[in-house]
Write a protein that holds these residues in place. Structure first.
Motif, PDB file in Angstrom:
ATOM      1  N   LEU A 192       2.729   1.771  -3.278  1.00  0.00           N
ATOM      2  CA  LEU A 192       1.877   2.235  -4.345  1.00  0.00           C
ATOM      3  C   LEU A 192       1.384   3.733  -4.201  1.00  0.00           C
ATOM      4  O   LEU A 192       1.442   4.565  -5.237  1.00  0.00           O
ATOM      5  CB  LEU A 192       0.586   1.475  -4.431  1.00  0.00           C
ATOM      6  N   ARG A 193       1.320   4.266  -3.025  1.00  0.00           N
ATOM      7  CA  ARG A 193       1.025   5.502  -2.525  1.00  0.00           C
ATOM      8  C   ARG A 193       2.043   6.427  -2.917  1.00  0.00           C
ATOM      9  O   ARG A 193       2.328   7.649  -3.449  1.00  0.00           O
ATOM     10  CB  ARG A 193       0.707   5.713  -1.197  1.00  0.00           C
ATOM     11  N   ALA A 203       5.929   1.415  -8.346  1.00  0.00           N
ATOM     12  CA  ALA A 203       5.155   0.075  -8.676  1.00  0.00           C
ATOM     13  C   ALA A 203       6.114  -1.084  -8.471  1.00  0.00           C
ATOM     14  O   ALA A 203       5.720  -2.353  -8.205  1.00  0.00           O
ATOM     15  CB  ALA A 203       4.665   0.226 -10.134  1.00  0.00           C
ATOM     16  N   ASP A 222      -8.299  -3.366  -4.507  1.00  0.00           N
ATOM     17  CA  ASP A 222      -7.625  -2.105  -4.826  1.00  0.00           C
ATOM     18  C   ASP A 222      -6.147  -2.717  -5.165  1.00  0.00           C
ATOM     19  O   ASP A 222      -5.389  -2.143  -5.848  1.00  0.00           O
ATOM     20  CB  ASP A 222      -7.592  -1.079  -3.540  1.00  0.00           C
ATOM     21  N   LEU A 223      -5.517  -3.401  -4.018  1.00  0.00           N
ATOM     22  CA  LEU A 223      -4.232  -3.677  -4.057  1.00  0.00           C
ATOM     23  C   LEU A 223      -3.872  -4.492  -5.424  1.00  0.00           C
ATOM     24  O   LEU A 223      -3.038  -4.340  -6.179  1.00  0.00           O
ATOM     25  CB  LEU A 223      -3.720  -4.517  -3.093  1.00  0.00           C
ATOM     26  N   ALA A 252      -5.346  -4.791  -8.316  1.00  0.00           N
ATOM     27  CA  ALA A 252      -5.616  -4.114  -9.565  1.00  0.00           C
ATOM     28  C   ALA A 252      -4.516  -3.101  -9.845  1.00  0.00           C
ATOM     29  O   ALA A 252      -4.085  -2.988 -10.893  1.00  0.00           O
ATOM     30  CB  ALA A 252      -7.029  -3.293  -9.404  1.00  0.00           C
ATOM     31  N   ALA A 253      -3.915  -2.383  -8.642  1.00  0.00           N
ATOM     32  CA  ALA A 253      -2.929  -1.334  -8.708  1.00  0.00           C
ATOM     33  C   ALA A 253      -1.635  -2.231  -9.147  1.00  0.00           C
ATOM     34  O   ALA A 253      -0.659  -1.732  -9.875  1.00  0.00           O
ATOM     35  CB  ALA A 253      -2.664  -0.549  -7.526  1.00  0.00           C
ATOM     36  N   THR A 298       5.415  -4.391  -6.352  1.00  0.00           N
ATOM     37  CA  THR A 298       5.376  -5.918  -6.903  1.00  0.00           C
ATOM     38  C   THR A 298       6.045  -6.819  -6.335  1.00  0.00           C
ATOM     39  O   THR A 298       5.958  -7.911  -6.017  1.00  0.00           O
ATOM     40  CB  THR A 298       5.718  -5.617  -8.443  1.00  0.00           C
ATOM     41  N   ARG A 337       0.821  -1.325  -0.193  1.00  0.00           N
ATOM     42  CA  ARG A 337      -0.160  -0.086   0.014  1.00  0.00           C
ATOM     43  C   ARG A 337       0.703   1.200  -0.043  1.00  0.00           C
ATOM     44  O   ARG A 337       0.728   2.138  -0.657  1.00  0.00           O
ATOM     45  CB  ARG A 337      -0.899   0.072   1.251  1.00  0.00           C
ATOM     46  N   TYR A 344       4.291  -8.003  -3.137  1.00  0.00           N
ATOM     47  CA  TYR A 344       2.977  -8.720  -3.251  1.00  0.00           C
ATOM     48  C   TYR A 344       3.195 -10.044  -3.546  1.00  0.00           C
ATOM     49  O   TYR A 344       3.743 -10.490  -4.358  1.00  0.00           O
ATOM     50  CB  TYR A 344       2.191  -7.914  -4.595  1.00  0.00           C
ATOM     51  N   LYS A 378      -1.816  -3.519 -12.631  1.00  0.00           N
ATOM     52  CA  LYS A 378      -1.397  -2.558 -13.736  1.00  0.00           C
ATOM     53  C   LYS A 378       0.041  -2.173 -13.830  1.00  0.00           C
ATOM     54  O   LYS A 378       0.833  -2.134 -14.630  1.00  0.00           O
ATOM     55  CB  LYS A 378      -2.321  -1.242 -13.389  1.00  0.00           C
ATOM     56  N   GLY A 379       0.667  -2.128 -12.691  1.00  0.00           N
ATOM     57  CA  GLY A 379       2.185  -1.843 -12.681  1.00  0.00           C
ATOM     58  C   GLY A 379       2.973  -3.009 -13.207  1.00  0.00           C
ATOM     59  O   GLY A 379       3.794  -2.340 -14.128  1.00  0.00           O
TER      60      GLY A 379
END
Length: 374
Positions: free
Chosen positions: A286-287, A291, A317-318, A320-321, A295, A283, A298, A324-325
Protein backbone atom coordinates in the motif's frame (compact mmCIF):
# COMPACT_ATOMS: atom_id res chain seq x y z
CA UNK A 1 15.84 0.84 -27.31
CA UNK A 2 12.14 1.09 -28.16
CA UNK A 3 9.56 -1.63 -27.44
CA UNK A 4 9.71 -2.54 -31.13
CA UNK A 5 13.40 -3.43 -30.76
CA UNK A 6 12.73 -5.84 -27.91
CA UNK A 7 13.59 -8.94 -29.95
CA UNK A 8 17.17 -7.69 -30.36
CA UNK A 9 17.77 -7.34 -26.64
CA UNK A 10 19.90 -9.61 -24.47
CA UNK A 11 17.76 -12.40 -22.94
CA UNK A 12 17.93 -10.94 -19.43
CA UNK A 13 16.76 -7.57 -20.75
CA UNK A 14 14.12 -9.12 -23.02
CA UNK A 15 12.54 -10.96 -20.09
CA UNK A 16 12.76 -7.92 -17.84
CA UNK A 17 11.10 -5.66 -20.42
CA UNK A 18 8.34 -8.20 -20.86
CA UNK A 19 7.71 -8.32 -17.09
CA UNK A 20 7.83 -4.54 -16.90
CA UNK A 21 5.38 -4.04 -19.76
CA UNK A 22 3.06 -6.65 -18.23
CA UNK A 23 3.16 -4.51 -15.07
CA UNK A 24 2.04 -1.56 -17.26
CA UNK A 25 5.14 0.53 -16.73
CA UNK A 26 4.97 3.51 -19.08
CA UNK A 27 8.44 4.26 -20.57
CA UNK A 28 7.56 7.95 -20.91
CA UNK A 29 5.73 8.67 -17.66
CA UNK A 30 6.91 6.46 -14.81
CA UNK A 31 9.42 7.54 -12.18
CA UNK A 32 10.69 5.76 -9.07
CA UNK A 33 8.37 6.45 -6.12
CA UNK A 34 9.86 7.90 -2.94
CA UNK A 35 8.34 5.66 -0.28
CA UNK A 36 10.24 6.52 2.91
CA UNK A 37 11.34 9.79 4.51
CA UNK A 38 14.79 10.31 6.06
CA UNK A 39 13.69 9.28 9.59
CA UNK A 40 12.05 6.11 8.28
CA UNK A 41 15.15 5.24 6.24
CA UNK A 42 17.28 5.64 9.37
CA UNK A 43 14.99 3.21 11.23
CA UNK A 44 15.14 0.68 8.41
CA UNK A 45 18.92 0.90 8.23
CA UNK A 46 19.29 0.21 11.93
CA UNK A 47 17.27 -2.99 11.64
CA UNK A 48 18.74 -4.22 8.35
CA UNK A 49 21.27 -7.08 8.32
CA UNK A 50 23.31 -5.44 5.54
CA UNK A 51 24.15 -2.47 7.76
CA UNK A 52 27.27 -4.33 8.96
CA UNK A 53 28.55 -4.63 5.38
CA UNK A 54 28.08 -1.02 4.21
CA UNK A 55 31.55 0.25 5.32
CA UNK A 56 33.17 -2.65 3.46
CA UNK A 57 31.06 -2.05 0.34
CA UNK A 58 31.73 1.69 0.42
CA UNK A 59 35.49 1.12 0.70
CA UNK A 60 35.50 -1.49 -2.09
CA UNK A 61 33.27 0.40 -4.52
CA UNK A 62 34.39 3.98 -3.94
CA UNK A 63 35.31 5.51 -7.31
CA UNK A 64 34.98 8.80 -9.14
CA UNK A 65 31.81 9.74 -11.05
CA UNK A 66 29.68 6.94 -9.56
CA UNK A 67 27.42 6.23 -6.62
CA UNK A 68 27.21 3.05 -4.56
CA UNK A 69 23.70 1.91 -3.59
CA UNK A 70 22.40 -0.77 -1.22
CA UNK A 71 18.72 -1.82 -1.28
CA UNK A 72 16.50 -4.11 0.72
CA UNK A 73 14.67 -7.08 -0.79
CA UNK A 74 11.80 -4.90 -2.04
CA UNK A 75 14.09 -2.55 -3.92
CA UNK A 76 14.01 0.33 -1.43
CA UNK A 77 17.27 2.28 -1.49
CA UNK A 78 18.60 2.41 2.08
CA UNK A 79 22.14 3.64 1.41
CA UNK A 80 23.40 5.87 -1.40
CA UNK A 81 27.01 7.09 -1.19
CA UNK A 82 29.63 8.41 -3.56
CA UNK A 83 30.49 11.31 -5.83
CA UNK A 84 28.56 14.42 -4.73
CA UNK A 85 27.88 15.70 -8.24
CA UNK A 86 26.55 12.33 -9.33
CA UNK A 87 24.42 12.11 -6.18
CA UNK A 88 22.84 15.49 -6.92
CA UNK A 89 22.12 14.40 -10.47
CA UNK A 90 20.70 11.11 -9.20
CA UNK A 91 18.39 12.86 -6.74
CA UNK A 92 16.71 14.69 -9.62
CA UNK A 93 15.52 11.33 -11.01
CA UNK A 94 14.68 9.78 -7.59
CA UNK A 95 17.79 7.59 -7.56
CA UNK A 96 18.07 8.34 -3.88
CA UNK A 97 17.53 6.97 -0.38
CA UNK A 98 13.92 6.13 0.39
CA UNK A 99 12.90 5.48 -3.23
CA UNK A 100 11.83 2.10 -4.58
CA UNK A 101 13.49 0.51 -7.62
CA UNK A 102 11.73 -2.82 -8.01
CA UNK A 103 10.84 -3.81 -11.57
CA UNK A 104 7.11 -3.67 -10.93
CA UNK A 105 7.18 0.05 -10.12
CA UNK A 106 9.96 1.45 -12.35
CA UNK A 107 10.65 -1.21 -14.99
CA UNK A 108 13.94 -2.68 -16.11
CA UNK A 109 16.90 -1.49 -14.01
CA UNK A 110 19.91 -3.29 -12.57
CA UNK A 111 18.73 -3.29 -8.95
CA UNK A 112 15.18 -4.41 -9.64
CA UNK A 113 16.18 -7.01 -12.21
CA UNK A 114 18.87 -8.45 -9.91
CA UNK A 115 16.20 -8.85 -7.22
CA UNK A 116 13.92 -10.73 -9.62
CA UNK A 117 16.57 -12.98 -11.18
CA UNK A 118 18.82 -13.48 -8.15
CA UNK A 119 21.84 -12.86 -10.40
CA UNK A 120 24.26 -10.04 -11.16
CA UNK A 121 22.87 -7.71 -13.81
CA UNK A 122 24.20 -4.73 -15.76
CA UNK A 123 21.74 -2.42 -17.50
CA UNK A 124 23.18 -0.01 -20.05
CA UNK A 125 21.58 3.22 -21.13
CA UNK A 126 18.62 2.44 -23.41
CA UNK A 127 18.19 -1.00 -21.87
CA UNK A 128 16.36 0.81 -19.06
CA UNK A 129 12.67 0.65 -19.89
CA UNK A 130 11.96 4.16 -18.63
CA UNK A 131 13.56 6.71 -20.94
CA UNK A 132 14.45 9.08 -18.09
CA UNK A 133 17.30 6.69 -17.19
CA UNK A 134 18.81 6.26 -20.64
CA UNK A 135 21.72 8.47 -19.56
CA UNK A 136 22.71 5.99 -16.84
CA UNK A 137 24.48 2.65 -16.65
CA UNK A 138 24.02 0.51 -13.55
CA UNK A 139 25.56 -2.77 -12.33
CA UNK A 140 23.97 -4.67 -9.44
CA UNK A 141 24.53 -7.93 -7.62
CA UNK A 142 22.36 -9.68 -5.00
CA UNK A 143 23.65 -10.35 -1.49
CA UNK A 144 22.43 -13.44 0.36
CA UNK A 145 22.54 -14.43 4.02
CA UNK A 146 25.40 -16.99 4.12
CA UNK A 147 23.68 -18.87 6.96
CA UNK A 148 20.16 -19.22 5.49
CA UNK A 149 20.62 -18.49 1.78
CA UNK A 150 17.87 -15.86 2.00
CA UNK A 151 18.16 -12.77 -0.18
CA UNK A 152 19.02 -9.69 1.88
CA UNK A 153 19.17 -7.02 -0.83
CA UNK A 154 21.41 -5.83 -3.65
CA UNK A 155 24.50 -3.68 -4.02
CA UNK A 156 24.67 -1.45 -7.08
CA UNK A 157 27.06 0.99 -8.71
CA UNK A 158 25.42 3.58 -10.96
CA UNK A 159 26.84 6.41 -12.98
CA UNK A 160 26.41 8.54 -16.07
CA UNK A 161 26.74 6.50 -19.25
CA UNK A 162 30.05 7.99 -20.39
CA UNK A 163 31.89 7.53 -17.07
CA UNK A 164 31.17 3.87 -16.25
CA UNK A 165 34.11 1.53 -16.84
CA UNK A 166 33.30 -1.95 -18.26
CA UNK A 167 35.09 -3.61 -15.32
CA UNK A 168 32.65 -2.14 -12.79
CA UNK A 169 30.20 -5.05 -13.16
CA UNK A 170 32.85 -7.59 -12.12
CA UNK A 171 33.88 -5.39 -9.20
CA UNK A 172 30.28 -5.12 -7.95
CA UNK A 173 29.85 -8.89 -8.13
CA UNK A 174 33.09 -9.41 -6.21
CA UNK A 175 32.00 -6.86 -3.59
CA UNK A 176 28.74 -8.75 -3.05
CA UNK A 177 30.68 -11.95 -2.39
CA UNK A 178 32.95 -10.07 0.03
CA UNK A 179 29.88 -8.82 1.88
CA UNK A 180 28.56 -12.38 2.21
CA UNK A 181 31.94 -13.56 3.48
CA UNK A 182 31.93 -10.73 6.02
CA UNK A 183 28.47 -11.74 7.25
CA UNK A 184 29.59 -15.34 7.57
CA UNK A 185 32.65 -14.46 9.62
CA UNK A 186 31.53 -11.52 11.72
CA UNK A 187 27.74 -11.42 11.83
CA UNK A 188 25.65 -13.82 13.91
CA UNK A 189 22.99 -15.85 12.19
CA UNK A 190 19.92 -13.71 11.52
CA UNK A 191 16.74 -15.21 12.88
CA UNK A 192 13.60 -15.11 10.72
CA UNK A 193 10.31 -14.43 12.50
CA UNK A 194 7.17 -14.99 10.43
CA UNK A 195 3.88 -13.43 11.54
CA UNK A 196 0.79 -14.30 9.49
CA UNK A 197 -2.03 -12.62 11.37
CA UNK A 198 -4.52 -11.75 8.61
CA UNK A 199 -7.68 -13.73 9.22
CA UNK A 200 -5.98 -15.97 11.78
CA UNK A 201 -2.99 -16.45 14.03
CA UNK A 202 0.02 -18.32 12.64
CA UNK A 203 3.66 -17.63 13.49
CA UNK A 204 7.04 -19.29 13.21
CA UNK A 205 10.65 -18.71 14.20
CA UNK A 206 13.32 -20.05 11.82
CA UNK A 207 10.74 -22.43 10.36
CA UNK A 208 9.59 -23.69 13.77
CA UNK A 209 5.89 -23.08 14.56
CA UNK A 210 5.16 -20.90 17.58
CA UNK A 211 2.21 -21.53 19.90
CA UNK A 212 1.12 -17.95 20.59
CA UNK A 213 -1.73 -16.57 22.65
CA UNK A 214 -3.74 -13.67 21.27
CA UNK A 215 -1.91 -11.32 23.66
CA UNK A 216 1.46 -12.67 22.42
CA UNK A 217 0.37 -11.90 18.86
CA UNK A 218 -0.73 -8.39 19.84
CA UNK A 219 2.68 -7.70 21.41
CA UNK A 220 4.47 -8.97 18.31
CA UNK A 221 2.22 -6.90 16.05
CA UNK A 222 3.10 -3.76 18.00
CA UNK A 223 6.82 -4.53 17.88
CA UNK A 224 6.71 -5.42 14.17
CA UNK A 225 5.05 -2.08 13.43
CA UNK A 226 7.69 -0.23 15.49
CA UNK A 227 11.03 -1.86 14.56
CA UNK A 228 13.04 0.80 16.36
CA UNK A 229 11.62 -0.44 19.67
CA UNK A 230 9.11 0.51 22.37
CA UNK A 231 9.24 1.09 26.12
CA UNK A 232 6.97 -0.81 28.49
CA UNK A 233 4.93 2.38 28.92
CA UNK A 234 4.48 2.77 25.16
CA UNK A 235 3.52 -0.88 24.77
CA UNK A 236 1.00 -0.58 27.60
CA UNK A 237 -0.72 2.28 25.79
CA UNK A 238 -0.74 0.44 22.45
CA UNK A 239 -2.05 -2.80 23.94
CA UNK A 240 -4.47 -1.60 26.64
CA UNK A 241 -5.10 2.08 26.01
CA UNK A 242 -5.15 4.56 28.89
CA UNK A 243 -5.80 1.76 31.40
CA UNK A 244 -2.54 0.04 30.44
CA UNK A 245 -0.09 -0.96 33.16
CA UNK A 246 3.64 -1.29 32.32
CA UNK A 247 4.02 -3.98 34.98
CA UNK A 248 1.44 -6.14 33.19
CA UNK A 249 3.27 -5.62 29.90
CA UNK A 250 6.60 -6.67 31.39
CA UNK A 251 5.02 -9.88 32.64
CA UNK A 252 3.62 -10.55 29.14
CA UNK A 253 7.03 -9.95 27.60
CA UNK A 254 8.68 -12.29 30.11
CA UNK A 255 6.32 -15.08 29.05
CA UNK A 256 6.85 -14.31 25.37
CA UNK A 257 10.64 -14.43 25.77
CA UNK A 258 10.32 -18.06 26.84
CA UNK A 259 9.38 -18.83 23.22
CA UNK A 260 11.53 -16.26 21.42
CA UNK A 261 14.71 -16.34 23.48
CA UNK A 262 17.30 -13.75 22.41
CA UNK A 263 15.10 -12.56 19.53
CA UNK A 264 13.23 -10.33 22.01
CA UNK A 265 15.56 -7.55 23.15
CA UNK A 266 15.06 -4.98 25.91
CA UNK A 267 15.76 -1.28 26.52
CA UNK A 268 13.77 -0.66 24.39
CA UNK A 269 11.76 -3.80 23.63
CA UNK A 270 12.40 -4.79 20.02
CA UNK A 271 12.80 -7.80 17.73
CA UNK A 272 16.29 -8.92 16.70
CA UNK A 273 15.17 -10.85 13.62
CA UNK A 274 14.13 -10.50 10.02
CA UNK A 275 10.40 -10.00 10.55
CA UNK A 276 8.08 -11.13 7.79
CA UNK A 277 4.31 -11.20 7.79
CA UNK A 278 1.25 -11.02 5.61
CA UNK A 279 0.04 -7.77 7.20
CA UNK A 280 3.50 -6.25 6.74
CA UNK A 281 3.45 -7.25 3.06
CA UNK A 282 0.06 -5.57 2.62
CA UNK A 283 1.29 -2.47 4.45
CA UNK A 284 4.41 -2.25 2.28
CA UNK A 285 2.45 -2.75 -0.94
CA UNK A 286 0.00 0.00 0.00
CA UNK A 287 2.82 2.41 0.83
CA UNK A 288 4.38 1.67 -2.54
CA UNK A 289 1.08 2.34 -4.31
CA UNK A 290 0.70 -1.28 -5.47
CA UNK A 291 -3.00 -1.88 -4.78
CA UNK A 292 -3.00 -5.12 -6.75
CA UNK A 293 -0.24 -6.67 -4.66
CA UNK A 294 -1.88 -5.46 -1.45
CA UNK A 295 -5.12 -7.18 -2.45
CA UNK A 296 -3.34 -10.43 -3.30
CA UNK A 297 -1.69 -10.55 0.13
CA UNK A 298 -4.84 -9.57 2.06
CA UNK A 299 -6.42 -12.71 3.51
CA UNK A 300 -8.79 -11.14 6.03
CA UNK A 301 -8.83 -8.78 9.00
CA UNK A 302 -5.74 -8.41 11.18
CA UNK A 303 -6.19 -10.55 14.34
CA UNK A 304 -10.00 -10.40 14.10
CA UNK A 305 -10.57 -11.22 17.80
CA UNK A 306 -8.17 -8.58 19.12
CA UNK A 307 -9.35 -5.43 20.87
CA UNK A 308 -5.86 -3.94 21.39
CA UNK A 309 -5.78 -0.30 20.18
CA UNK A 310 -2.67 -0.85 18.03
CA UNK A 311 -4.32 -3.80 16.29
CA UNK A 312 -7.72 -2.10 15.89
CA UNK A 313 -6.11 0.92 14.24
CA UNK A 314 -3.91 -1.09 11.88
CA UNK A 315 -6.78 -3.46 11.07
CA UNK A 316 -9.06 -0.58 10.11
CA UNK A 317 -6.37 1.16 8.04
CA UNK A 318 -5.47 -1.96 6.07
CA UNK A 319 -9.08 -2.99 5.45
CA UNK A 320 -10.10 0.49 4.29
CA UNK A 321 -7.14 0.88 1.95
CA UNK A 322 -7.46 -2.60 0.41
CA UNK A 323 -11.25 -2.20 0.05
CA UNK A 324 -10.75 1.13 -1.73
CA UNK A 325 -8.20 -0.43 -4.10
CA UNK A 326 -10.45 -3.41 -4.81
CA UNK A 327 -13.37 -1.12 -5.64
CA UNK A 328 -11.26 1.08 -7.92
CA UNK A 329 -9.72 -1.89 -9.74
CA UNK A 330 -12.88 -3.98 -9.88
CA UNK A 331 -11.04 -6.92 -8.31
CA UNK A 332 -13.73 -9.60 -8.28
CA UNK A 333 -12.08 -12.05 -5.84
CA UNK A 334 -11.24 -9.30 -3.35
CA UNK A 335 -14.72 -7.81 -3.52
CA UNK A 336 -16.27 -11.21 -2.91
CA UNK A 337 -14.06 -11.58 0.14
CA UNK A 338 -15.18 -8.21 1.49
CA UNK A 339 -18.80 -9.09 0.77
CA UNK A 340 -18.43 -12.19 2.96
CA UNK A 341 -17.46 -10.00 5.90
CA UNK A 342 -20.70 -8.00 6.08
CA UNK A 343 -23.50 -6.19 4.28
CA UNK A 344 -21.35 -3.58 2.52
CA UNK A 345 -23.74 -1.91 0.09
CA UNK A 346 -21.03 -0.31 -2.05
CA UNK A 347 -19.16 -3.60 -2.44
CA UNK A 348 -22.38 -5.45 -3.22
CA UNK A 349 -23.38 -2.86 -5.84
CA UNK A 350 -20.00 -3.20 -7.54
CA UNK A 351 -20.29 -7.00 -7.54
CA UNK A 352 -23.83 -6.73 -8.92
CA UNK A 353 -22.39 -4.88 -11.92
CA UNK A 354 -19.33 -7.11 -12.35
CA UNK A 355 -20.90 -10.56 -12.06
CA UNK A 356 -22.63 -11.92 -15.18
CA UNK A 357 -26.34 -12.56 -14.69
CA UNK A 358 -25.69 -16.22 -15.49
CA UNK A 359 -23.24 -16.53 -12.58
CA UNK A 360 -24.98 -18.23 -9.61
CA UNK A 361 -23.38 -15.70 -7.29
CA UNK A 362 -25.22 -12.86 -9.03
CA UNK A 363 -28.56 -13.87 -7.52
CA UNK A 364 -27.02 -14.17 -4.05
CA UNK A 365 -25.38 -10.74 -4.35
CA UNK A 366 -28.67 -9.24 -5.60
CA UNK A 367 -30.54 -10.64 -2.60
CA UNK A 368 -27.95 -9.35 -0.13
CA UNK A 369 -27.87 -5.96 -1.85
CA UNK A 370 -31.63 -5.56 -1.46
CA UNK A 371 -31.34 -6.29 2.27
CA UNK A 372 -28.43 -3.88 2.64
CA UNK A 373 -30.42 -1.08 1.01
CA UNK A 374 -33.59 -1.64 3.04
Amino acid sequence: MDPGELGAARPVIFESWRRSLDARIDPDRHEAPVVYGPDEVADLRGAHPLAATVPLLTHTLSMDDTIMIVTDTRGHILWCEGDNQVRHRAERVHLTEGSRWSEDVIGTNAMGTALVTGRSVTVHSREHLVRTYHGWTCAASPIHDPHTGLLLGVVDVSGPLKTMHPAVAQLVSAAARLAEHHLQRFAPRQHVLTLNFLGGLHAGLDGRPLALTLRNAEVLTALALHPKGLTAEQLALLLYGERGNPTTVRAELHRLRAQLGGVLLTRPYRLDAVVRGDFLDVRSALRSGDAGKATRHYHGDLLPRSDAPVVREERADLAAAVRKGALERGDLDALLSFADNGEDAEVLERLHLLLPVTDPRHALVSSRLRRALE
